[in-house]
Motif scaffolding. Structure first.
Motif, short mmCIF file in Angstrom:
data_model
loop_
_atom_site.label_atom_id
_atom_site.label_comp_id
_atom_site.label_asym_id
_atom_site.label_seq_id
_atom_site.Cartn_x
_atom_site.Cartn_y
_atom_site.Cartn_z
N ARG A 25 -3.35 -22.49 -66.30
CA ARG A 25 -2.00 -22.11 -66.88
C ARG A 25 -1.52 -20.98 -66.50
NH1 ARG A 25 -1.63 -20.14 -71.97
NH2 ARG A 25 0.29 -21.13 -72.36
N GLY A 68 -0.23 -18.55 -68.48
CA GLY A 68 0.13 -17.89 -69.82
C GLY A 68 -1.13 -16.97 -70.13
N LEU A 69 -1.24 -16.71 -71.28
CA LEU A 69 -2.05 -15.43 -71.59
C LEU A 69 -3.52 -15.91 -71.64
CD1 LEU A 69 -0.12 -13.81 -74.81
CD2 LEU A 69 -0.20 -13.31 -72.21
N ALA A 127 -2.37 -15.57 -78.48
CA ALA A 127 -1.53 -15.85 -77.51
C ALA A 127 -0.44 -17.07 -78.39
CB ALA A 127 -2.21 -17.08 -76.42
N CYS A 128 -0.75 -17.26 -79.40
CA CYS A 128 0.09 -18.38 -80.05
C CYS A 128 1.17 -17.54 -80.88
CB CYS A 128 -0.76 -19.07 -81.16
SG CYS A 128 -1.94 -20.31 -80.59
N ASP A 156 3.29 -16.38 -76.45
CA ASP A 156 3.35 -17.21 -75.13
C ASP A 156 4.66 -18.13 -75.30
OD1 ASP A 156 2.92 -19.08 -72.97
OD2 ASP A 156 0.84 -18.34 -72.94
N ASP A 157 5.43 -18.17 -74.75
CA ASP A 157 6.76 -19.19 -74.78
C ASP A 157 6.26 -20.62 -74.31
OD1 ASP A 157 8.88 -17.77 -75.97
OD2 ASP A 157 8.91 -16.67 -74.28
N GLU A 158 5.35 -20.58 -73.49
CA GLU A 158 5.07 -21.83 -72.92
C GLU A 158 4.18 -22.64 -73.94
OE1 GLU A 158 2.37 -24.00 -69.62
OE2 GLU A 158 2.26 -21.99 -69.40
N ALA A 163 8.89 -16.83 -78.48
CA ALA A 163 7.54 -16.87 -79.08
C ALA A 163 7.51 -15.44 -79.89
CB ALA A 163 6.57 -16.61 -77.91
N ASN A 181 1.65 -9.10 -77.82
CA ASN A 181 2.16 -9.35 -76.49
C ASN A 181 1.02 -9.35 -75.43
OD1 ASN A 181 4.24 -10.55 -77.62
ND2 ASN A 181 5.53 -8.90 -77.18
N PRO A 226 -2.05 -9.10 -73.09
CA PRO A 226 -3.15 -10.15 -72.75
C PRO A 226 -4.24 -9.88 -72.76
CG PRO A 226 -2.35 -8.65 -70.84
CD PRO A 226 -1.51 -8.18 -72.08
#
Length: 389
Positions: free
Chosen positions: A4, A6-7, A33-34, A37-39, A304, A355, A357
């Motif tokens: 994916r 995301g992070l 990441a929770c 991460d907008d995904e 997020a 935020n 990574p």
């Protein structure tokens, strides 16, 4: 679902969530990441907000027939409304014609009228006016009422569920009565409601409200003096966590305003009359219940790293009836707002770190047990949603 953008990868996310344990003293925290991460937010909304019950606020916020609020929960626009019969209703805030949002903000209405094409519904959600539909073959207005969701009211709190057959609210709350009954909050009065947006994840906002760890660092000169070491977190049955702690005075007043303290709630005795119970009803409703007042927060994700917060302040009915209540209540509002104002810059700074990574799950300190209890509940909800390939 192995890669994916995301992070973290889905595989790594599941590993990190699996490291969140029921014993907070052995557990890692929620994966960063929770929070960032907008995904992942889309997954979270389905796992956390679209299943079970979600707190909407205090029932007396909608006191009169037609009182309403437009609220977005987990990406779903809703209308919370008091019907003519006195029942609370929760509807999808979408017209059954072409889907337009029907209402916004707060207010009072005698009917729900779509601004786009004037389809109009009564306060029970039934379609009553539908211009120029005479050529629509076999059109039955009775089949085009507003989509309605389950509603439950317990101890004056309002909950809704998107499930067709949600669990009983008594099952969701478990032994909530055991720890909260002495205050008699079902009939306490709401005296102020504020709404605002905060530059942090919704979970981070509620977490800081439920831990004593940050008090000497963030509130050294304002409210830290109020709070000695709290009791151990209570072992509960239900989708919530709660912790009681004695206070040095009225918990919702600054040190120089203690002379304005309102009477202790009728029925409170012993230590409960000299302290505050902090409770978090999952996923997003939390409150502090002191000897004379209650201040409550709900946080709803906007993204997020940004959330909408509703602050509600309540008092026992007998206190609200006092001649000098309004004057004394102002000192309560000032204390609660002052503590909030001190929290917000730290929450924004925390969000900047989350935020990254390279942020990694941390550990829980001795004064964060309620945060740890929520973390395990949250991790289990997401793991059920993120089934392995």
């Amino acid at each position: 679902m192995t890669t994916r953008p995301g992070l973290v990868s889905w595989k790594e996310l599941r590993l990190q969530l699996s490291a969140v344990l029921p014993d907070e003293n052995r557990s890692l925290g929620i994966p960063p990441a929770c929070y960032a991460d907008d995904e992942l937010l889309a997954v979270e909304q389905n796992a956390v907000f679209h299943q079970g019950w979600v707190g909407l606020g205090r029932a007396d916020r909608w006191a009169e027939a037609g009182d309403y609020s437009a609220i977005d929960i987990g990406g779903v626009p809703l209308i919370v409304l008091r019907s003519k019969s006195g029942a609370l209703k929760v509807f999808a805030n979408s017209c059954r014609h072409r889907g337009s949002q029907l209402l916004s903000g707060d207010g009072n209405c005698k009917k729900i009228k779509c601004p786009f094409h004037w389809w109009t519904y009564d306060l029970d959600g039934r379609l009553k006016v539908y211009p120029r539909m005479e050529k629509a073959l076999d059109f039955d207005p009775d089949k085009f009422g507003l989509v309605e969701f389950a509603v439950a009211v317990e101890h004056g709190f309002v909950f809704t569920s998107f499930e067709d057959q949600p669990p009983a609210i008594t099952e969701w709350l478990g032994d909530f009565d055991t720890f909260h009954q002495p205050w008699g909050i079902s009939h306490w009065k709401t005296t102020r409601v504020r709404e605002f947006e905060v530059d942090c994840n919704w979970k981070a906002f509620i977490e800081v409200f439920n831990e004593y760890y940050h008090l000497p660092m963030v509130h050294p000169d304002s409210i830290n003096w109020l709070y000695p070491e709290p009791d151990e977190v209570d072992q509960v049955t239900g989708q919530y966590t709660t912790q009681f702690g004695a206070t040095e005075g009225a918990a919702a007043l600054m040190e120089d305003a203690q002379q304005y303290a309102l009477p202790t709630a009728r029925g409170l005795q012993g230590r409960e009359a000299k302290g505050t119970r902090y409770t978090w009803i999952y996923p997003n409703l939390t409150f502090a219940l002191s000897q004379d007042s209650m201040w409550m927060y709900q946080a709803f994700p906007l993204s997020a790293n940004r959330c909408r917060v509703i602050q509600t302040i309540c008092f026992p009915t007998e206190s609200v009836a006092l001649d000098d209540f309004s004057e004394r209540a102002e000192y309560y509002y000032q204390r609660i707002d002052a503590a909030l104002a001190e929290d917000l810059p730290f929450l924004a700074q925390q969000q900047l770190g989350l935020n990254s990574p390279f942020a990694r799950p941390g550990r829980f300190g001795a004064l964060e047990p309620s945060v740890g209890k929520f973390a395990y509940w949250y991790a289990q909800q997401l793991l059920r949603e993120l089934k392995p390939d």
